[in-house]
Write a protein that holds these residues in place. Structure first.
Motif, short mmCIF file in Angstrom:
data_model
loop_
_atom_site.label_atom_id
_atom_site.label_comp_id
_atom_site.label_asym_id
_atom_site.label_seq_id
_atom_site.Cartn_x
_atom_site.Cartn_y
_atom_site.Cartn_z
N ARG A 61 -4.64 29.38 -48.61
CA ARG A 61 -5.33 28.80 -47.45
C ARG A 61 -6.51 29.66 -47.04
O ARG A 61 -7.60 29.15 -46.76
CB ARG A 61 -4.33 28.67 -46.31
CG ARG A 61 -4.85 27.90 -45.10
CD ARG A 61 -3.73 27.72 -44.08
NE ARG A 61 -4.18 26.98 -42.92
CZ ARG A 61 -4.22 25.67 -42.84
NH1 ARG A 61 -3.84 24.94 -43.86
NH2 ARG A 61 -4.63 25.08 -41.73
N LYS A 62 -6.32 30.98 -47.02
CA LYS A 62 -7.39 31.90 -46.65
C LYS A 62 -8.55 31.80 -47.63
O LYS A 62 -9.72 31.70 -47.22
CB LYS A 62 -6.84 33.33 -46.63
CG LYS A 62 -7.84 34.41 -46.29
CD LYS A 62 -7.15 35.76 -46.18
CE LYS A 62 -8.12 36.88 -45.86
NZ LYS A 62 -9.03 37.18 -46.97
N ARG A 63 -8.24 31.80 -48.92
CA ARG A 63 -9.30 31.72 -49.93
C ARG A 63 -10.00 30.36 -49.90
O ARG A 63 -11.21 30.28 -50.16
CB ARG A 63 -8.70 31.98 -51.31
CG ARG A 63 -8.27 33.43 -51.52
CD ARG A 63 -7.75 33.66 -52.93
NE ARG A 63 -7.46 35.08 -53.15
CZ ARG A 63 -6.94 35.56 -54.27
NH1 ARG A 63 -6.66 34.74 -55.28
NH2 ARG A 63 -6.70 36.85 -54.40
N ARG A 64 -9.24 29.32 -49.58
CA ARG A 64 -9.84 27.97 -49.53
C ARG A 64 -10.92 27.91 -48.45
O ARG A 64 -12.01 27.37 -48.69
CB ARG A 64 -8.75 26.94 -49.28
CG ARG A 64 -9.27 25.52 -49.13
CD ARG A 64 -8.15 24.51 -49.34
NE ARG A 64 -7.13 24.56 -48.33
CZ ARG A 64 -7.18 23.91 -47.17
NH1 ARG A 64 -8.24 23.18 -46.88
NH2 ARG A 64 -6.18 23.98 -46.31
N PHE A 65 -10.64 28.43 -47.29
CA PHE A 65 -11.63 28.39 -46.21
C PHE A 65 -12.77 29.37 -46.47
O PHE A 65 -13.91 29.10 -46.09
CB PHE A 65 -10.97 28.67 -44.86
CG PHE A 65 -10.17 27.50 -44.35
CD1 PHE A 65 -10.80 26.33 -43.96
CD2 PHE A 65 -8.78 27.55 -44.30
CE1 PHE A 65 -10.07 25.25 -43.51
CE2 PHE A 65 -8.05 26.47 -43.84
CZ PHE A 65 -8.70 25.30 -43.45
N GLU A 66 -12.48 30.49 -47.14
CA GLU A 66 -13.55 31.42 -47.51
C GLU A 66 -14.49 30.76 -48.51
O GLU A 66 -15.69 31.08 -48.53
CB GLU A 66 -12.95 32.68 -48.10
CG GLU A 66 -12.27 33.59 -47.09
CD GLU A 66 -11.60 34.80 -47.73
OE1 GLU A 66 -11.23 35.73 -47.00
OE2 GLU A 66 -11.46 34.81 -48.98
#
Length: 339
Positions: free
Chosen positions: A24-29
């Motif tokens: 999730r973190k990498r997706r928004f980054e």
């Protein structure tokens, strides 16, 4: 249950959640946009009459499953595309600049400073800034209206909302024909011609839209029925509401738990005469000085329901000895139909 008490199961679930958080973190980054909306369920009694409205929270369990599904969809889409295997992709094309400019003007009216919305970082910044604010629901809805609708296509055109160049629907073959086609592609089963697949993609895009509109219509009808029944109850419910806009004829309010927008007419405001201040976008009491503006929290009861226009008017319940301070409503999120 054993699912909650078995240490090995607990360990695996926690490990899966740690992985989901990272995804999730990498997706928004990578530029994915928070286009999710709260989901509301209208609970019915045995006779099909609406008895309560519940907002479904997008908790960690939902997010865990969601991230795993997104990862699977992306991986399958990339694998099929790399093999040049015909299939049906889930696409979400970039919005038109003119539509983004129209939305930008609306957001500025709500007091937000916005840069160039053709830049994904500016869109992410705005969506972050409005999170939890009274105008979140209205602005997010306006933003979604400025976007193109996600559809199915034989071309891997990518997904704007998720910021993915490869994406398809692979994870729900029990309810989506597109998923079944992708399963067949993955298994290298004999498929229809590209022309036939293209026609199927158009067809299932249209039927999906029809289905979504029917679902939305059914929920709205039951919502109206629920609020209409409130008019005939001796112990009618009192609802939390927040002002999201000011019009010359009254207050536009939102009921966060019901995800419903309604109106409080200026004539229904209590114990004073109120004048409309266009400069500050507010109503102010001439005698009490009570000021209604976006962000003002209040409690309301149903006053009138127009089922034909699907409009609900409310009466405010205020204790002027203890004037409530303006506050911000908070919204849960759930999966958006733009996926």
């Amino acid at each position: 249950s054993r699912c909650h008490s078995d240490p090995e199961v607990q360990l695996r679930v926690r490990t899966a959640w740690n992985l989901a958080k990272l995804l999730r973190k990498r997706r928004f980054e990578a530029g994915s946009l928070d286009l999710d909306f709260p989901e509301v369920k209208v609970r019915l009694d045995a006779e099909g009459k609406p008895i309560r409205i519940e907002k479904i929270e997008n908790d960690e369990s939902h997010q865990l499953i969601e991230e795993c599904m997104l990862a699977a969809n992306e991986a399958v889409a990339a694998a099929i595309k790399n093999k040049s295997q015909p299939t049906v992709y889930r696409i979400h094309e970039s919005p038109e600049q003119e539509r983004l400019m129209e939305f930008r003007s609306k957001a500025i009216e709500h007091g937000h400073r916005i840069g160039d919305l053709t830049q994904r970082s500016e869109v992410q910044k705005l969506l972050k800034n409005i999170r939890g604010r009274p105008e979140e629901y209205v602005l997010k809805l306006d933003f979604l209206k400025s976007l193109k609708r996600a559809t199915y296509d034989v071309r891997p055109l990518g997904h704007y909302g998720l910021s993915k160049s490869n994406y398809t629907h692979f994870t729900s073959p029990i309810r989506r024909y597109a998923d079944l086609l992708v399963h067949r592609s993955l298994a290298r089963s004999k498929l229809e011609s590209m022309q036939s697949l293209s026609e199927i993609a158009v067809h299932i895009s249209n039927t999906e839209r029809t289905s979504a509109e029917a679902e939305k219509d059914s929920v709205q009808r039951k919502k109206m029925e629920f609020f209409e029944r409130q008019l005939h109850l001796e112990d009618a419910d009192i609802f939390d509401a927040v002002v999201i806009d000011i019009r010359p004829h009254g207050l536009v309010i939102e009921l966060p738990e019901a995800m419903l927008t309604g109106m409080v007419h200026v004539s229904a405001l209590p114990d004073d005469r109120y004048w409309y201040d266009a400069a500050s976008t507010s109503f102010r009491g001439r005698r009490t000085g009570l000021k209604f503006q976006p962000g003002f929290a209040l409690k309301v009861k149903v006053a009138r329901v127009d089922t034909h226009k699907r409009q609900v008017d409310f009466t405010p319940l205020l204790n002027l000895k203890n004037k409530p301070e303006p506050t911000h409503s908070e919204h849960a999120t759930t999966r958006s139909r733009h996926r």
